[in-house]
Design a protein around this motif. Structure first.
Motif, mmCIF file in Angstrom:
data_model
loop_
_atom_site.group_PDB
_atom_site.id
_atom_site.type_symbol
_atom_site.label_atom_id
_atom_site.label_comp_id
_atom_site.label_asym_id
_atom_site.label_seq_id
_atom_site.Cartn_x
_atom_site.Cartn_y
_atom_site.Cartn_z
ATOM 1 N N GLU A 64 44.973 36.979 31.189
ATOM 2 C CA GLU A 64 45.760 37.805 32.009
ATOM 3 C C GLU A 64 46.059 36.998 33.642
ATOM 4 O O GLU A 64 47.105 37.064 33.874
ATOM 5 N N GLU A 65 44.845 36.360 33.920
ATOM 6 C CA GLU A 65 44.837 35.572 35.105
ATOM 7 C C GLU A 65 46.172 34.572 34.823
ATOM 8 O O GLU A 65 46.735 33.971 36.008
ATOM 9 N N ASN A 94 50.946 34.743 34.127
ATOM 10 C CA ASN A 94 51.760 35.460 35.092
ATOM 11 C C ASN A 94 52.851 34.485 35.609
ATOM 12 O O ASN A 94 52.846 33.304 35.401
ATOM 13 N N ARG A 95 53.743 35.302 36.436
ATOM 14 C CA ARG A 95 54.816 34.204 36.994
ATOM 15 C C ARG A 95 54.386 33.138 38.112
ATOM 16 O O ARG A 95 55.059 32.230 38.294
ATOM 17 N N TRP A 96 53.065 33.419 38.808
ATOM 18 C CA TRP A 96 52.972 32.503 39.760
ATOM 19 C C TRP A 96 52.169 31.325 39.080
ATOM 20 O O TRP A 96 52.600 29.996 39.560
ATOM 21 N N THR A 97 51.549 31.507 37.835
ATOM 22 C CA THR A 97 50.993 30.196 37.058
ATOM 23 C C THR A 97 52.098 29.446 36.622
ATOM 24 O O THR A 97 52.014 28.331 36.396
ATOM 25 N N ASN A 136 46.907 29.684 39.958
ATOM 26 C CA ASN A 136 46.061 30.714 39.519
ATOM 27 C C ASN A 136 44.813 30.897 40.634
ATOM 28 O O ASN A 136 44.273 31.898 40.836
ATOM 29 N N ARG A 166 43.519 37.944 45.858
ATOM 30 C CA ARG A 166 43.144 39.062 45.192
ATOM 31 C C ARG A 166 41.778 39.644 45.636
ATOM 32 O O ARG A 166 41.570 40.841 45.935
#
Length: 450
Positions: free
Chosen positions: A287-288, A291-294, A353, A360
C-alpha cells in the motif's frame, strides 16, 4: 564435580555479549580503525584519485597556508576546486603535528570518527544496537573509508553537514538556529557547494520566529540562513565564479540542462534505500508503494534519465565510481545508459515513499525539512560537470541514517526492527572496499580509481 555448559547457555551468553557490544561505540571505532589504518600507513603513489588529490592539491595547500599562517589568501591558497576552510584548519593543527603526511591523515581519520560518534550518539539508548547496524554501511563504505584515510575534504565537510542537519531536525525547543548557521557556514567554507545548508537553517529559523514572543529577538532567526550564503558570496567575489579561477573550465557544466547528476543520486538512493526501508517494517509495504506519490517519483526518475546523456565519458566528467564502471560495460540507448533508465525511476519511487513515511509518522515539519534538504543538496550538483560517486554515496547514507533515526525518536510505538538488512549491506560494503580501495593500494584494482 565439573559443570557442563549447555548449548543453550552458550547461545544466551553469546546473545548477551552481542547486545552489550551493539550498545557500545567501541566496535564501530575498532572496525573503522581496522579498515582505515592500513590505508593511512600505505605509501602507494597512485592508489586512487584520493591519493592524487592529496598529493597534488590538499597537502600543498596546507603547507602553503602554514608557511604564512595566520594569513589566508582565498585565491592562491585554493589549490583544489573546493574552498580552503579545511586546509586552514589543518595548517593550524600542523603547528603542533607538523605537515608530514601521516599525522594529517590521522587528524582526518579522527574527524571522520567524530562524525560516526555523533550519529551513533543521536540514537535513543534503547536503540543503540540498531544504531550500530545502521551506521555500519557508512563505516564500511569504500568512499567514506578512503575519505578518512587520505587528506581530502570529503568527510570533514560531511561532519559539518551532518551536525547542521541533526540540529535542524531535532529538539526545536532546545537548540538555537545560530548553531546551525555556524556549522552550515563551516561546511560551506570547507566545500562551497554546501551552501544548500541554508535551506534547513531557514526552515529552522522560521520555526523559531513563529514560536517567538512578539518582542523577542528570535523573530529574526530566519536571517541566520544568510550565513552560508554570505560565505559563498565572499568566495565567489574572490574567485569570480563558484570555483577557483583555474577550475572554471574543468568544473562548470558545458552540457546545458544536463541532469545526469540527479540520475546518479537517485540511482545511489535506489541501491541503499531499500535496506533502510526494510529495517523498519512500517505498515503494508504494497500500500505504501502503490500510490500517486511513489508513481510521481518514478515518473520523475524516468524523465531525468531520458533527458540526460548518461553514457560513460571521462572527458565529460562521467566517470568515477562503480556505477560508471557498470555503465561502461552495459547497453546504452541513444547515449542513455540502461543503468540509469532502470535505477533512477526506482530511486525516485523509493525516495517519494520514504518521504511519505516521514510525513505520516514523524510530522509534516520534519518531513519537509528532510525532503527539502535532500532536494536542495541534489540541486547543488547541477552546475558541476564532474559526476563522481564519492560526492553522493556518503551523504546519501547520512540522509538515510537520519531518516531511520527520526522514526525511532518520534514514533515511540515502533519496536519491530530488522537489522539483518543493514548488516547484509555492511558486508557488501566491506567487499566493495576490499575490491577497490585495498586492491588498488596493495594490488591491482578491479574498478576505476575513483
Amino acid at each position: 564435580m565439573a559443570t557442563t555448559t549447555t548449548p543453550t547457555q552458550v547461545a544466551t551468553a553469546g546473545a548477551f555479549l552481542a547486545r552489550k557490544l551493539g550498545a557500545s561505540f567501541a566496535p564501530i571505532a575498532l572496525l573503522f580503525a581496522l579498515l582505515c589504518v592500513p590505508l593511512i600507513l600505505s605509501d602507494a603513489p597512485d592508489a586512487n584519485g584520493y591519493t592524487k588529490d592529496e598529493r597534488t592539491y590538499h597537502l600543498p595547500a596546507v603547507r602553503q597556508i602554514r608557511a604564512r599562517w595566520p594569513r589566508l589568501d582565498i585565491v592562491s591558497d585554493s589549490l583544489s576546486a573546493a574552498s580552503p576552510g579545511y586546509h586552514y584548519f589543518l595548517a593550524t593543527v600542523s603547528l603542533i603535528t607538523t605537515t608530514e603526511t601521516w599525522p594529517l591523515r590521522f587528524v582526518t581519520w579522527l574527524v571522520s570518527l567524530a562524525l560516526l560518534w555523533l550519529l551513533w550518539g543521536l540514537f535513543p539508548a534503547h536503540s543503540r544496537p540498531l544504531a550500530t547496524a545502521t551506521l555500519l554501511p557508512l563505516v564500511c563504505s569504500n568512499f567514506f573509508v578512503k575519505g578518512a584515510s587520505w587528506v581530502v575534504t570529503d568527510n570533514p565537510a560531511l561532519l559539518c553537514v551532518a551536525v547542521t542537519l541533526a540540529m535542524a531536525l531535532r529538539d526545536f525547543e532546545r537548540n538555537s538556529v545560530w548553531g546551525c548557521a555556524a556549522l552550515g557556514s563551516a561546511a560551506t567554507f570547507i566545500r562551497q557547494m554546501n551552501v544548500w545548508t541554508a535551506f534547513p537553517i531557514a526552515l529552522r529559523g522560521m520555526h523559531e520566529a513563529l514560536s517567538a514572543k512578539p518582542k523577542s529577538l528570535r523573530r529574526f532567526a530566519p536571517i541566520a540562513a544568510l550565513a552560508p550564503v554570505a560565505i559563498l558570496a565572499i568566495l565567489a567575489q574572490y574567485w569570480h565564479g563558484l570555483v577557483p579561477p583555474k577550475w572554471h573550465v574543468v568544473s562548470y557544466q558545458n552540457e546545458s540542462g544536463s541532469a545526469v547528476s540527479l540520475c546518479y543520486i537517485l540511482a545511489v538512493f535506489a541501491i541503499f534505500g531499500p535496506f533502510y526501508r526494510l529495517a523498519l517494517p512500517i505498515g503494508d509495504l504494497r500500500e505504501e508503494i502503490l500510490n500517486r506519490w511513489t508513481l510521481l517519483g518514478a515518473v520523475s526518475g524516468v524523465i531525468l534519465a531520458s533527458i540526460s546523456r548518461s553514457d560513460y565519458s571521462k572527458a565529460m566528467g562521467r566517470f568515477g565510481g562503480y556505477l560508471w564502471a557498470a555503465v561502461a560495460h552495459l547497453p546504452v540507448l541513444s547515449s542513455r545508459s540502461i543503468v540509469f533508465l532502470i535505477l533512477a525511476p526506482c530511486g525516485g519511487a523509493l525516495f517519494a515513499n520514504m518521504s511519505l513515511v516521514l510525513f505520516r509518522f514523524v510530522g509534516r515539519e520534519r518531513g519537509i525539512l528532510w525532503l527539502g534538504s535532500y532536494l536542495a543538496w541534489a540541486a547543488t550538483f547541477l552546475p558541476n560537470r564532474q559526476i563522481f560517486q564519492r560526492y553522493f554515496e556518503p551523504t546519501t547514507l547520512v540522509f538515510l541514517v537520519l531518516w531511520l533515526l527520526l522514526l525511532l525518536q518520534y514514533w515511540p510505538e515502533l519496536r519491530a526492527k530488522r537489522p539483518q538488512w543493514l548488516l547484509t549491506l555492511a558486508v557488501v560494503q566491506v567487499l566493495i572496499t576490499l575490491a577497490t580501495a585495498y586492491s588498488r593500494t596493495f594490488g591491482h584494482g578491479l574498478f576505476p580509481a575513483y
